[in-house]
Design an enzyme around this catalytic site. Structure first.
Site, short mmCIF file in Angstrom:
data_model
loop_
_atom_site.label_atom_id
_atom_site.label_comp_id
_atom_site.label_asym_id
_atom_site.label_seq_id
_atom_site.Cartn_x
_atom_site.Cartn_y
_atom_site.Cartn_z
N ASP A 332 -7.75 -2.41 -4.45
CA ASP A 332 -8.91 -1.80 -3.82
C ASP A 332 -8.95 -0.33 -4.25
OD1 ASP A 332 -11.10 -1.54 -2.08
OD2 ASP A 332 -9.81 -0.78 -0.48
N ASP A 636 -6.86 -2.34 2.13
CA ASP A 636 -6.65 -1.81 3.48
C ASP A 636 -7.69 -2.26 4.49
OD1 ASP A 636 -8.80 -0.45 2.48
OD2 ASP A 636 -8.04 1.57 2.88
N ASP A 640 -10.58 -7.08 2.69
CA ASP A 640 -9.53 -7.41 1.72
C ASP A 640 -8.62 -8.54 2.21
OD1 ASP A 640 -10.28 -5.26 -0.01
OD2 ASP A 640 -9.22 -3.87 1.31
#
Length: 901
Positions: A332, A636, A640
C-alpha cells in the site's frame, strides 16, 4: 419493502431519485416505518467472527503428517511395552504442540475488528425530529446527520454538505480528507471518486452533512470487505508445504523399508516374531527424526524473537520463514511507503520556482531556487505567499511530548502551516497580529476558502486559496517581483499541469484589498483577485523507504504499489522510490475490463496499481500467486484486510494500521517502517538457511543409525545399538546439538541471492549426496568400533555403549562441518563456534558422561563404563570424519558445483 433496496449506483442518481427509490423523504422516516424496516432488513451490524476454542486450537497443532508418524511409532512401542520409547516420543509431540499453541496466541478476530469500526450511536431524523438511535437500528431510508468527529454509521447518499470533509484512508487509501458534495457522479466512478457518498466506518474530518442511508450491515462497503474476509482462503506457507512433502516422502520411505526388513528378518534370517518387531522398531526409531519438529518449532520461535527486536511482530510461527521466500511485495502507498503526512514540495511564483525540503510538519526545511539553496527572508514574494498560506488556514501544528510534530485539522492545511514555519514565520504570532475578521468556508461547490484579515499596522487583506483552476478564473492580475503584472493565464495553466504531472496536489493562492473599512467578506467580494502563486504538495515517501526498496531489488524481490490514490500521485512516489526501472501504471478501471488470464500478465508487467478497490487488491494478489510466487502484502486500512489475509504473508502497520488489518495479517510492523520488512526478509532467509543446516545435520545422523541396524539384519549380526539407545542419541543430540544451528548468524551474501523457488525441495541433490556420504561414514565408524570392542573381549553391552559414545562424538564433529556447508570449518572462527554451539557441545558431553557412568542411566539404557582407550579412539574417529568432510567440501568448491542443488 420486503427487503432492503439495493441499487449499486446510488452515487450516479440525483437526490430526488434516491429518495424515491428508498420510499423516504429528506425529513426521514417515522418510527413505525423504521421499526418495520428493521424487522425486514435486520440490524445494521456485521457478522461476528467465528472463533475456535482453546481445545480446538491446541488439538490442531497435532494435524501434521510427521506428527502422525511419531504417534504411530509411539503406538508400536507401547504395544511392545517399550515404555521409555513411548514416553519420550509422546513428550516430543507434546512439546511441539505446546510451542505452536503458545506462539499462535489468540484466534483470528478480523471480522470483529471490522465490526469495531462502526459507531455505537447515530444522529437521525425520525418523525421529523432529530434524535439519537443505536447504530444497529439504522435502516435504509433513515436520514443521518453528520458532524465533525462522527464516524459514519452506514453507507449514506449525501443530500446536503456544508464544508464536509471525510477521512476515507481506511477504506480507499486516500491520504487526505476528501471534500464532499451532493452532485451525482459517473456510474463507473471509483470508490474514492464518489464525492456524494459517505461510507460506513469513515470519519467526518470537518463540516456538516445530511444524508440518506442506502445500505446497512453486510450490504455496506465495509460489510462487503467483512464478507470477503470470511471467504478468503488462508494459504499454507512455503515451509509448511515443504515439510508436508518431506513428511510424506519420509513416511513412505520408512514404512516401506521397515516392512521390507521385517519380512527379510522373519523369512530369511528366521527371527522370531518379537525379535523381528524389535528390529523394525529400531529402524523406525533411527530413521524418524523425532527431534526435528520441536527443533524446527524452536528455530522459528527464535526467528520470532529476533524479528520482535527489530519491531516486526509475528503472529504465527511459519510466517517467519515465509518472508524468506518472498519474491514480490505488494505495498500500500499511504502510511506504508509514505509518511501519511502532506508536505509542500514546490512553490511557483511569477518568475520564480522554489523547491522545498522538510520532514513531516516540522518547522525545519530548506528552500532551493534554480538548484541553489536560498534564504526565504531574501525573497519578499515568497514570504508574502507563505503568510497568505498560513492565514487562510484553520489548522494548527503542535509538537508532542515525544518531539514529533502533528497537525490538528486538515492535513493539507497543516502542510501550509509547516511551509510558513520553514520560511521563518512565527505562525501563531502572525495570526495574532493579522486578526481574522471574517471568512468564506471552503465548499466543494465553489472550491475555495477566503479569509479577511486586518493587521495592526497595514490595510485589511483578503486571502483566497483553493483549486488552482478556480482561483485562476477569479484573478485579474498577478504579483510580480516589481509589482502588479497582467495575468499570464497560459503560463499558470502550464505550471499547474507540470506540478500535477509530478503527482502533486496543487493549490492556488490569491489576495485582494477589500473596500476601505470592510469587516466582512462574502462571495461577491471574492473577485478581481491578484494571483500570488501556486504550490504543489504530496504525501512524501518515508526516509528509509528508498533504501529499503533498493535492498529488495538487490535481493531479487519486486515491489509493486497497490493504492486507492490517484495514478499520477502514485506514479510520482513510485519514481521517487525507484520501484522499477520503468514505471507502468494500471488503474482499477482498467483492471475491471480484464479476465483472469489477462490480469496475470498485467499484474506481472505493472509496477503501480492506482484507484484500486478491495476486490482489485485481492484479485491482484491471486494473479501474482498464479505462478506460485510467494507474495507479501503490506497495508494499514480495512480495504487492505482481504488481500492481507490471502497473501502468503500479510504485513500490517502497527501504528497507523486498523485493527482489521492487523488481525488479518501474519505480521505487524510496530514502527510502521517499510524498511523493517527488509530486515524481516533477511531474518526469514536466515531461519530457512539454518533449518536447512539442521536437516543437513539431522538426516545423515539418523541415516547412519538406520544403516547400522539394516546391515546387522542383512548380515545376521547382533545389533550394535538398541532402539532405546538410538532414541537417547536422537533426542539428546537433536536438542543440544541440532538446535544450536538455529542460532547461526546470517551469511554475508544472504541478501544478494535471488528468492528461492517455492517449489524448491528440502532435499536438494547436494544435500542428498551429503546424507548418503555421511550416513555411510557413520555406519562404517560405528561398526568398526563395535567389532573392535568385541574383538578385544568386551561384552555386547559395553561394545554398544562404546558405539553410542562414538556416534555422539562423530555427530559433534559433523556439527562443526555442517555449520559452513559452503566454506571451511577448519578456521579459528569455525573451531571456536558460537556460544550456542559451545554450550550445546558442553551439554551433550555432560549428558554422555551421565549415560555412561551413572547407575540410574546404566539401568535404564543398559550402558557400561567406558575406558580411556575407547574414549580416545572415539575422539580420533570424530577428527577423521571432520577432515574427510572438509576434503570433500574442497573438492566440491574446486569443481564449482552448486551446493544448493
Amino acid at each position: 419493502m420486503q427487503e432492503q433496496t439495493r441499487v449499486a449506483d446510488w452515487h450516479a442518481l440525483p437526490t430526488d431519485a434516491v429518495l424515491t427509490q428508498l420510499h423516504t423523504t429528506a425529513a426521514g422516516l417515522d418510527s413505525s416505518q423504521a421499526s418495520e424496516r428493521l424487522q425486514q432488513q435486520g440490524p445494521n451490524a456485521l457478522p461476528a467472527a467465528a472463533s475456535r476454542s482453546m481445545l480446538v486450537r491446541f488439538l490442531s497443532q497435532f494435524n501434521n503428517l510427521l506428527i502422525y508418524v511419531l504417534l504411530g511409532s509411539a503406538v508400536v512401542t507401547a504395544l511392545l511395552q517399550h515404555w521409555v520409547d513411548t514416553g519420550v516420543i509422546l513428550a516430543v509431540v507434546l512439546i511441539n504442540a505446546i510451542f505452536g499453541f503458545v506462539q499462535e496466541g489468540r484466534a483470528e478476530k478480523a471480522l470483529d475488528a471490522v465490526k469495531a469500526m462502526v459507531s455505537s450511536r447515530a444522529n437521525v431524523l425520525r418523525d421529523g425530529l432529530r434524535t439519537s438511535v443505536p447504530t444497529e437500528e439504522l435502516v435504509a431510508g433513515d436520514c443521518v446527520l453528520l458532524e465533525a468527529g462522527d464516524r459514519v454509521p452506514a453507507d449514506v447518499r449525501l443530500l446536503r454538505a456544508s464544508s464536509l470533509k471525510l477521512d476515507e484512508a481506511m477504506l480507499t487509501g486516500e491520504s487526505v480528507a476528501v471534500d464532499k458534495s451532493v452532485d451525482p457522479v459517473a456510474a463507473d466512478a471509483a470508490l474514492g471518486d464518489r464525492f456524494c457518498m459517505a461510507y460506513s466506518g469513515t470519519l467526518v474530518a470537518a463540516g456538516q452533512g445530511l444524508g440518506v442511508v442506502v445500505a446497512t450491515g453486510p450490504r455496506t462497503e465495509l460489510g462487503r470487505i467483512s464478507t470477503m474476509l470470511s471467504t478468503v482462503e488462508t494459504l499454507a506457507t512455503p515451509l509448511t508445504r515443504l515439510m508436508d512433502r518431506f513428511a510424506r516422502q519420509l513416511t513412505i520411505t520408512v514404512l516401506s523399508l521397515s516392512a521390507l526388513m521385517f519380512c527379510f528378518a522373519l523369512w530369511v534370517r528366521h527371527y522370531d516374531l518379537a525379535d523381528a518387531f524389535i528390529a523394525v522398531v529400531g529402524i523406525a526409531v533411527s530413521a524418524i527424526p523425532e527431534g526435528l519438529p520441536v527443533v524446527m518449532t524452536i528455530a522459528l520461535a527464535i526467528g520470532v524473537q529476533r524479528m520482535a527486536a527489530r519491531y516486526a511482530i509475528v503472529r504465527n510461527l511459519p510466517a517467519v520463514e515465509t518472508l524468506g521466500a518472498v519474491s514480490v511485495i505488494c505495498s500500500d502507498k499511504t502510511g506504508t511507503l509514505t509518511r501519511n503526512e502532506m508536505s509542500v514540495r514546490a512553490v511557483v511564483l511569477p518568475g520564480a520556482s522554489f523547491e522545498i525540503e522538510g520532514e513531516g510538519y516540522a518547522p525545519q526545511g530548506r528552500f532551493s531556487l534554480a538548484s541553489q539553496q536560498v534564504d526565504p527572508a531574501a525573497h519578499p514574494a515568497l514570504l508574502q505567499f507563505a503568510r497568505g498560506a498560513a492565514l487562510c488556514n484553520d489548522a494548527h501544528v503542535r509538537q508532542a511530548d515525544d518531539g514529533a510534530w502533528t497537525v490538528e485539522g486538515d492535513a493539507m492545511e497543516g502542510a501550509l502551516v509547516a511551509l510558513a514555519s520553514r520560511a521563518g514565520l512565527d505562525v501563531e504570532a502572525l495570526r495574532l497580529d493579522w486578526l481574522r475578521l471574517d471568512e468564506v468556508p471552503f465548499d466543494a461547490v465553489h472550491r475555495f476558502m477566503a479569509t479577511l484579515h486586518r493587521p495592526a499596522d497595514a490595510p485589511a487583506v483578503v486571502f483566497v486559496k483553493g483549486a488552482p483552476e478556480q482561483v485562476l478564473t477569479m484573478c485579474v492580475d498577478q504579483q510580480g517581483p516589481e509589482g502588479l503584472q497582467p495575468l499570464d493565464a497560459p503560463y499558470w495553466l502550464q505550471q499547474i499541469d507540470a506540478l500535477a504531472a509530478r503527482g502533486y496536489r496543487v493549490l492556488g493562492l490569491a489576495s485582494r484589498a477589500p473596500a476601505h473599512g470592510a469587516d466582512s467578506v462574502d462571495m461577491d467580494d471574492v473577485k478581481d483577485l491578484t494571483l500570488l502563486g501556486v504550490l504543489g504538495m504530496i504525501d512524501p515517501p518515508r526516509d528509509t523507504a528508498k533504501e529499503a526498496v533498493r535492498e529488495c531489488r538487490s535481493a531479487g524481490i519486486a515491489v509493486k504499489m497497490i493504492t486507492g490514490d490517484h495514478a499520477t500521485t502514485a506514479a510520482a512516489i513510485a519514481k521517487e522510490l525507484a520501484l522499477a526501472d520503468t514505471i507502468r501504471v494500471t488503474s482499477g478501471h482498467e483492471l475491471d475490463g480484464l479476465n483472469d488470464a489477462q490480469l496475470i500478465d498485467v499484474a506481472r508487467a505493472s509496477t503501480v496499481f492506482a484507484r484500486t478497490s478491495p476486490e482489485h487488491k485481492l484479485r491482484l494478489v491471486q494473479a501474482l500467486q498464479a505462478d506460485r510466487s510467494v507474495i507479501a502484502m503490506t497495508g494499514d486500512g480495512v480495504n487492505d484486510a482481504p488481500a492481507l489475509k490471502r497473501a502468503d504473508i500479510g504485513v500490517a502497520m502497527g501504528i497507523t494500521g486498523t485493527a482489521a488489518a492487523k488481525e488479518a495479517a501474519g505480521m505487524v510492523l510496530a514502527d510502521d517502517n517499510f524498511a523493517t520488512i527488509v530486515a524481516a526478509v533477511k531474518e526469514g532467509r536466515t531461519v530457512y538457511e539454518n533449518l536447512r543446516k539442521v536437516i543437513a545435520w539431522t538426516l545423515p545422523t539418523n541415516g547412519g543409525q538406520a544403516i547400522i541396524i539394516i546391515v546387522a539384519i542383512l548380515l545376521g549380526l547382533a545389533l550394535p545399538v538398541t532402539p532405546v539407545q538410538i532414541l537417547w542419541v536422537n533426542l539428546v543430540t537433536a536438542v543440544a546439538l541440532g538446535l544450536t544451528l538455529a542460532f547461526e548468524p546470517p551469511e554475508p551474501t544472504l541478501m544478494q541471492r535471488k528468492p528461492r523457488s517455492p517449489e524448491e525441495q528440502l532435499l536438494q541433490p547436494y544435500l542428498l549426496w551429503r546424507v548418503a556420504l555421511v550416513s555411510i561414514l557413520f555406519a562404517i565408524g560405528c561398526f568398526g568400533m563395535f567389532e573392535w570392542s568385541l574383538q578385544r573381549g568386551d561384552s555386547v553391552e559395553l561394545a554398544r555403549t562404546i558405539v553410542v559414545n562414538a556416534l555422539v562424538i562423530m555427530e559433534i564433529f559433523y556439527l562443526f562441518s555442517v555449520r559452513y556447508i559452503q566454506g571451511t570449518s577448519l578456521s579459528l572462527r569455525g573451531v571456536l563456534g558460537t556460544p550456542a554451539v559451545l554450550l550445546g557441545v558442553g551439554g551433550v558431553i555432560l549428558a554422555q558422561l551421565l549415560f555412561t557412568y551413572t547407575p540410574p542411566m546404566q539401568a535404564l539404557f543398559d550402558s557400561r563404563p567406558v575406558d580411556i582407550t575407547a574414549g580416545l579412539l572415539s575422539i580420533g574417529l570424530g577428527v577423521l570424519l571432520l577432515v574427510l568432510l572438509e576434503v570433500e567440501k574442497l573438492v566440491v568448491r574446486l569443481m564449482n558445483l552448486d551446493v544448493r542443488g
